[in-house]
Every structure is written in C-alpha cells, then in structure tokens.
Scaffold this motif. Structure first.
Motif, PDB file in Angstrom:
ATOM      1  N   TYR A  93       0.831  -1.198   0.000  1.00  0.00           N
ATOM      2  CA  TYR A  93       0.000   0.000   0.000  1.00  0.00           C
ATOM      3  C   TYR A  93       0.874   1.261   0.000  1.00  0.00           C
ATOM      4  CZ  TYR A  93      -3.290   3.476   1.901  1.00  0.00           C
ATOM      5  OH  TYR A  93      -4.041   4.597   2.118  1.00  0.00           O
ATOM      6  N   LEU A  94       1.876   1.304   0.891  1.00  0.00           N
ATOM      7  CA  LEU A  94       2.767   2.468   0.954  1.00  0.00           C
ATOM      8  C   LEU A  94       3.517   2.662  -0.357  1.00  0.00           C
ATOM      9  CD1 LEU A  94       4.413   2.314   4.494  1.00  0.00           C
ATOM     10  CD2 LEU A  94       2.813   4.010   3.622  1.00  0.00           C
ATOM     11  N   VAL A  95       4.059   1.584  -0.892  1.00  0.00           N
ATOM     12  CA  VAL A  95       4.807   1.671  -2.147  1.00  0.00           C
ATOM     13  C   VAL A  95       3.911   2.208  -3.256  1.00  0.00           C
ATOM     14  CG1 VAL A  95       5.862   0.267  -3.974  1.00  0.00           C
ATOM     15  CG2 VAL A  95       6.571  -0.028  -1.588  1.00  0.00           C
ATOM     16  N   ASN A  96       2.712   1.658  -3.374  1.00  0.00           N
ATOM     17  CA  ASN A  96       1.819   2.102  -4.446  1.00  0.00           C
ATOM     18  C   ASN A  96       1.419   3.565  -4.284  1.00  0.00           C
ATOM     19  OD1 ASN A  96       2.076  -0.416  -5.508  1.00  0.00           O
ATOM     20  ND2 ASN A  96      -0.029  -1.041  -5.176  1.00  0.00           N
ATOM     21  N   CYS A  97       1.146   3.988  -3.059  1.00  0.00           N
ATOM     22  CA  CYS A  97       0.813   5.403  -2.825  1.00  0.00           C
ATOM     23  C   CYS A  97       2.003   6.302  -3.137  1.00  0.00           C
ATOM     24  CB  CYS A  97       0.354   5.608  -1.385  1.00  0.00           C
ATOM     25  SG  CYS A  97      -1.302   4.980  -1.057  1.00  0.00           S
ATOM     26  N   CYS A  98       3.187   5.906  -2.729  1.00  0.00           N
ATOM     27  CA  CYS A  98       4.378   6.723  -2.990  1.00  0.00           C
ATOM     28  C   CYS A  98       4.693   6.797  -4.478  1.00  0.00           C
ATOM     29  CB  CYS A  98       5.574   6.180  -2.210  1.00  0.00           C
ATOM     30  SG  CYS A  98       5.432   6.462  -0.434  1.00  0.00           S
ATOM     31  N   ARG A  99       4.449   5.727  -5.193  1.00  0.00           N
ATOM     32  CA  ARG A  99       4.641   5.756  -6.646  1.00  0.00           C
ATOM     33  C   ARG A  99       3.628   6.701  -7.280  1.00  0.00           C
ATOM     34  NH1 ARG A  99       7.418   2.088  -9.570  1.00  0.00           N
ATOM     35  NH2 ARG A  99       5.759   1.962 -11.117  1.00  0.00           N
ATOM     36  N   ARG A 100       2.380   6.593  -6.846  1.00  0.00           N
ATOM     37  CA  ARG A 100       1.313   7.375  -7.467  1.00  0.00           C
ATOM     38  C   ARG A 100       1.408   8.861  -7.131  1.00  0.00           C
ATOM     39  NH1 ARG A 100      -3.713   6.991  -9.807  1.00  0.00           N
ATOM     40  NH2 ARG A 100      -5.241   8.514  -9.112  1.00  0.00           N
ATOM     41  N   ALA A 104       7.742   8.102  -6.745  1.00  0.00           N
ATOM     42  CA  ALA A 104       8.807   7.200  -6.305  1.00  0.00           C
ATOM     43  C   ALA A 104       8.978   6.027  -7.267  1.00  0.00           C
ATOM     44  CB  ALA A 104       8.510   6.674  -4.909  1.00  0.00           C
ATOM     45  N   GLU A 105      10.204   5.642  -7.444  1.00  0.00           N
ATOM     46  CA  GLU A 105      10.538   4.377  -8.085  1.00  0.00           C
ATOM     47  C   GLU A 105      10.881   3.420  -6.966  1.00  0.00           C
ATOM     48  OE1 GLU A 105      10.211   3.544 -11.248  1.00  0.00           O
ATOM     49  OE2 GLU A 105       9.542   5.567 -11.732  1.00  0.00           O
ATOM     50  N   ILE A 106      10.814   2.138  -7.260  1.00  0.00           N
ATOM     51  CA  ILE A 106      11.094   1.143  -6.231  1.00  0.00           C
ATOM     52  C   ILE A 106      12.231   0.248  -6.689  1.00  0.00           C
ATOM     53  CG2 ILE A 106       9.258  -0.320  -7.123  1.00  0.00           C
ATOM     54  CD1 ILE A 106       8.873  -1.395  -4.311  1.00  0.00           C
ATOM     55  N   ALA A 107      13.076  -0.106  -5.744  1.00  0.00           N
ATOM     56  CA  ALA A 107      14.177  -1.031  -6.007  1.00  0.00           C
ATOM     57  C   ALA A 107      14.356  -1.907  -4.774  1.00  0.00           C
ATOM     58  CB  ALA A 107      15.464  -0.252  -6.310  1.00  0.00           C
ATOM     59  N   ASN A 108      15.184  -2.907  -4.915  1.00  0.00           N
ATOM     60  CA  ASN A 108      15.508  -3.776  -3.792  1.00  0.00           C
ATOM     61  C   ASN A 108      16.825  -3.301  -3.196  1.00  0.00           C
ATOM     62  OD1 ASN A 108      15.034  -5.891  -2.047  1.00  0.00           O
ATOM     63  ND2 ASN A 108      16.021  -7.409  -3.344  1.00  0.00           N
ATOM     64  N   TYR A 109      16.843  -3.081  -1.902  1.00  0.00           N
ATOM     65  CA  TYR A 109      18.018  -2.567  -1.223  1.00  0.00           C
ATOM     66  C   TYR A 109      18.677  -3.695  -0.438  1.00  0.00           C
ATOM     67  CZ  TYR A 109      20.854   0.626   1.532  1.00  0.00           C
ATOM     68  OH  TYR A 109      21.894   1.290   2.102  1.00  0.00           O
ATOM     69  N   TRP A 131      13.358   8.748  -5.023  1.00  0.00           N
ATOM     70  CA  TRP A 131      12.598   9.930  -5.402  1.00  0.00           C
ATOM     71  C   TRP A 131      13.295  10.664  -6.539  1.00  0.00           C
ATOM     72  CZ3 TRP A 131       8.478   9.130  -2.519  1.00  0.00           C
ATOM     73  CH2 TRP A 131       8.645   8.501  -1.286  1.00  0.00           C
ATOM     74  N   PRO A 132      12.543  11.194  -7.505  1.00  0.00           N
ATOM     75  CA  PRO A 132      13.182  11.923  -8.607  1.00  0.00           C
ATOM     76  C   PRO A 132      13.665  13.313  -8.210  1.00  0.00           C
ATOM     77  CG  PRO A 132      10.801  11.996  -8.873  1.00  0.00           C
ATOM     78  CD  PRO A 132      11.090  11.087  -7.693  1.00  0.00           C
ATOM     79  N   ARG A 163       5.129  15.673   2.761  1.00  0.00           N
ATOM     80  CA  ARG A 163       6.231  16.518   2.278  1.00  0.00           C
ATOM     81  C   ARG A 163       6.772  16.011   0.949  1.00  0.00           C
ATOM     82  NH1 ARG A 163       7.874  16.337   7.677  1.00  0.00           N
ATOM     83  NH2 ARG A 163       9.622  14.988   7.165  1.00  0.00           N
ATOM     84  N   HIS A 164       6.872  14.688   0.803  1.00  0.00           N
ATOM     85  CA  HIS A 164       7.368  14.115  -0.447  1.00  0.00           C
ATOM     86  C   HIS A 164       6.369  14.332  -1.588  1.00  0.00           C
ATOM     87  CE1 HIS A 164      10.488  12.401   2.015  1.00  0.00           C
ATOM     88  NE2 HIS A 164      11.122  12.050   0.919  1.00  0.00           N
ATOM     89  N   CYS A 165       5.096  14.248  -1.300  1.00  0.00           N
ATOM     90  CA  CYS A 165       4.080  14.524  -2.331  1.00  0.00           C
ATOM     91  C   CYS A 165       4.207  15.969  -2.817  1.00  0.00           C
ATOM     92  CB  CYS A 165       2.676  14.272  -1.790  1.00  0.00           C
ATOM     93  SG  CYS A 165       2.301  12.552  -1.477  1.00  0.00           S
ATOM     94  N   THR A 166       4.337  16.899  -1.887  1.00  0.00           N
ATOM     95  CA  THR A 166       4.491  18.317  -2.240  1.00  0.00           C
ATOM     96  C   THR A 166       5.781  18.544  -3.012  1.00  0.00           C
ATOM     97  OG1 THR A 166       3.216  18.973  -0.297  1.00  0.00           O
ATOM     98  CG2 THR A 166       4.646  20.655  -1.282  1.00  0.00           C
ATOM     99  N   SER A 167       6.867  17.953  -2.564  1.00  0.00           N
ATOM    100  CA  SER A 167       8.158  18.115  -3.249  1.00  0.00           C
ATOM    101  C   SER A 167       8.092  17.563  -4.669  1.00  0.00           C
ATOM    102  CB  SER A 167       9.266  17.406  -2.476  1.00  0.00           C
ATOM    103  OG  SER A 167       9.469  18.007  -1.224  1.00  0.00           O
ATOM    104  N   TYR A 168       7.384  16.461  -4.855  1.00  0.00           N
ATOM    105  CA  TYR A 168       7.258  15.878  -6.191  1.00  0.00           C
ATOM    106  C   TYR A 168       6.489  16.819  -7.119  1.00  0.00           C
ATOM    107  CZ  TYR A 168       5.773  12.729  -9.925  1.00  0.00           C
ATOM    108  OH  TYR A 168       5.522  12.152 -11.146  1.00  0.00           O
TER     109      TYR A 168
END
Length: 182
Positions: A93-100, A104-109, A131-132, A163-168
């Motif tokens: 859920y968090l990943v999908n919201c952050c992408r949308r 955000a892009e997602i990778a494996n760390y 984040w871009p 904050r990340h949504c606004t920055s994007y």
C-alpha cells in the motif's frame, strides 16, 4: 555457467550462494502488489484508490491512522511472524501510494550490515523508494521505524509522505513535467 561456478564455490569454500533476484521479482510484481494493497485498503476501510494521501486535518486520515497504529504499535508488531501478511499488505500500500503521489521508483536494497529488513522471513526483499526530486532514498522498513519510534504513530509517517508529495509536485512544475499518476 554461472550456476556451476556458484556450486563450485559452495563446495570449495563452504559459502552459501543465495540468489535473491527471484524473491524480489515475485514481490515487486505490480499485480501482486496491487492485490496486497487492495487487501490492506479493505482491512482499514479505504474504498478505491486513495486521493493524495494523509492530509493532517482529514477525518479519514485520523481514522486510518488509528487503524494503522493499532495494527503496528511498534517494530515488534511489524516483524511478528503472525503479522507477516499484514505487514506485506501495508508495505505494498505504501509503495503504491508513494509511486502514485510522490513519483517514487522502487528497487531492492541489500540488507547489508544494518540487518534491517521489513520481512525477517524474506531477507532478500527490502523495498527502497527512490525519489526523482532528491538524492536520498528511504527504505520502507526505515519509514516504519519512523512510524513506530517512541510512539510517533502513523501521523509521523504521514507527515514525511505529505512533504514528499508536495516536493514531487514542485519538482514536476520546475521541470515542466506532468506528474506521473500511475
């Protein structure tokens, strides 16, 4: 050929060679993540795709925060084997919201020396959000540490994500880009 080399290393040196690619590819599949995120939305009573998430003055956000804080009061609850499915749903859920909403892009760390991963039963899966608009990235596990640190709760996580949504959106405007709403 590489498989033979790995097998030989394992025989010669006693080194266990673990291939993590498949576990990650399975976890990151959009259809799997979408289904897990949908289960989480159902669990907390969110209908449809979320709007830009987690407004601090929203009644809906306060209700969601109560649900999430009840599910995950601390990192022990996040990592508890009996909560593995729910933690996976929440991470999706968090990943999908952050992408949308935050591009955000997602990778494996790689877990590395810190040894912190969201899924103790699947150490080969450790999603990180890239984040871009900034060089710093955040692991989902790190975000949940913020949420559960000293009882901060979902409100602390929501503040970061807002904050990340606004920055994007600002980054998109500054770079003449349309937000990539997936």
């Amino acid at each position: 050929m590489a498989g033979n080399h790995d097998d030989q290393l394992s025989l010669d040196l006693g080194i266990e060679i673990r291939h993590t690619d498949q576990a990650w590819r399975d976890w990151v599949k959009p259809t799997r993540r979408a289904a897990a995120a949908a289960r989480f939305r159902d669990r907390i009573g969110v209908t449809g795709r979320p709007e830009p998430p987690w407004s601090e003055d929203s009644v809906e956000s306060a209700r969601i925060a109560c649900e999430i804080d009840w599910l995950f009061p601390d990192m022990n609850a996040v990592h508890a084997p009996e909560n593995a499915g729910i933690a996976d749903e929440f991470a999706s859920y968090l990943v999908n919201c952050c992408r949308r909403w935050a591009g955000a892009e997602i990778a494996n760390y790689p877990v590395g020396d810190l040894g912190r991963t969201l899924f103790p039963s699947r150490p080969d899966v450790n999603p990180i959000l890239i984040w871009p608009f900034q060089p710093e990235s955040l692991t989902v596990c790190g975000l949940l540490h913020v949420m559960t640190y000293d009882g901060a709760g979902f409100a602390a996580l929501a503040s970061i994500l807002n904050r990340h949504c606004t920055s994007y959106l600002e980054w998109c405007l500054d770079n003449d880009n349309e937000p990539d709403v997936r």
